[in-house]
Write an enzyme that holds these catalytic residues in place. Structure first.
Site, PDB file in Angstrom:
ATOM      1  CG  ASP A   1       2.104  47.833  57.898  1.00 49.88           C
ATOM      2  OD1 ASP A   1       1.096  48.529  58.046  1.00 49.88           O
ATOM      3  OD2 ASP A   1       2.165  46.876  57.095  1.00 49.88           O
TER       4      ASP A   1
ATOM      5  CE  LYS B   1      -4.160  45.040  62.302  1.00 50.88           C
ATOM      6  NZ  LYS B   1      -4.861  43.804  61.903  1.00 50.88           N
TER       7      LYS B   1
ATOM      8  CG  MET C   1       3.886  36.663  61.844  1.00 49.62           C
ATOM      9  SD  MET C   1       2.514  37.190  60.784  1.00 49.62           S
ATOM     10  CE  MET C   1       2.709  36.077  59.388  1.00 49.62           C
TER      11      MET C   1
END
Length: 265
Positions: free
Chosen positions: A46, A68, A181
């Site tokens: 990732d 991402k 986040m």
């Protein structure tokens, strides 16, 4: 996609290992996780994984970046699931390398369940979750006698892009609240704590914890937005709300300022 073709002479039985890479520092991966990387035929990793961790792997391993990042090509979860199965069936041992711990907002169980649908053996090697390890590296305990008896770990933003409903409950509690986040929703999150009369509650914002890009802002609910902007803190970052933040050395001047202010009043 970053891919390096391996030179395996014989294909092994398909199997999948979900490995937690830890908070960022390559040395904070577990010994068992490093051994799995060494044994892997394919590694799917990732964006939050420091590429230095890949040095634990066999030089001939196939490395596939499926992370991402803003402005870059990225894979959806369905595509990652299918890649994981395809590589396992064609090459053997696939390590799915994920930042932090695979089961803490890492969608690890979805991948485990997907592998089970193809009857491919899978195991999990936990990693150090940034929720606990990053504050710890800053000497901020999530629990401390007399200050906090428990803690929440909450995502700041749900799939729909909204603030998690759990954050409303967490802001009402006396527990330490760790928000992952959530930097993009900082103003809204701060408002939740202010609405609960917690404008003076200590807060820390930590960017890229455990890495060379680490940045820290320590303040209170009423000042943290300005401090984050002043210090140029950006994602990935986590937030820690709670009296335990007052134990950080950087909080001492703030504490002294408010104590002096109270005396003047």
């Amino acid at each position: 996609m970053d891919m390096t073709t391996g030179n395996k002479t014989s294909r092994r039985e398909p199997r999948i290992t979900l490995v937690g890479a830890g908070p960022g520092d390559p040395e904070l991966i577990t010994v068992k996780g490093a051994k799995a990387l060494k044994d892997a035929d394919v590694i799917l990793y990732d964006a939050l994984v420091d590429e230095g961790i890949l040095n634990y792997a066999n030089p001939e391993v196939i490395k596939v970046y499926v992370g991402k990042r803003s402005g870059e090509h990225s894979y959806g979860q369905d595509a990652i699931n299918k890649l994981m199965i395809d590589y396992a069936l064609n090459y053997g041992h696939v390590v799915r390398l994920k930042g932090g711990d695979p089961f803490v907002f890492g969608r690890g169980y979805e991948e485990l369940d997907f592998a089970a649908g193809y009857s491919i053996p899978a195991e999990v090697i936990p990693g150090l979750s940034s929720a606990i390890s990053v504050p710890g590296l800053q000497q901020i305990p999530l629990t401390h006698r007399g200050l906090s008896e428990s803690f929440w770990v909450v995502t700041g933003t749900t799939v729909s892009g909204q603030i998690s409903n759990d954050l409303y409950e967490a802001a009402r509690s006396k527990a330490t609240v760790v928000v992952l986040m959530g930097l993009g929703k900082l103003r809204e999150i701060v408002k939740l704590f202010r609405n609960e009369g917690k404008g003076q509650l200590p807060v820390a914002a930590i960017q890229s914890g455990s890495t060379k890009n680490e940045k820290l802002a320590v303040g209170i609910v009423d000042t943290i937005v300005e401090l984050v902007e002043e210090k140029g803190i950006s994602a990935p970052a986590l937030l820690v709300f709670g009296h335990v933040v007052s134990l950080h050395p950087a909080y001492q001047p703030i504490r002294e300022f408010y104590e002096a202010l109270k005396e003047e009043l």
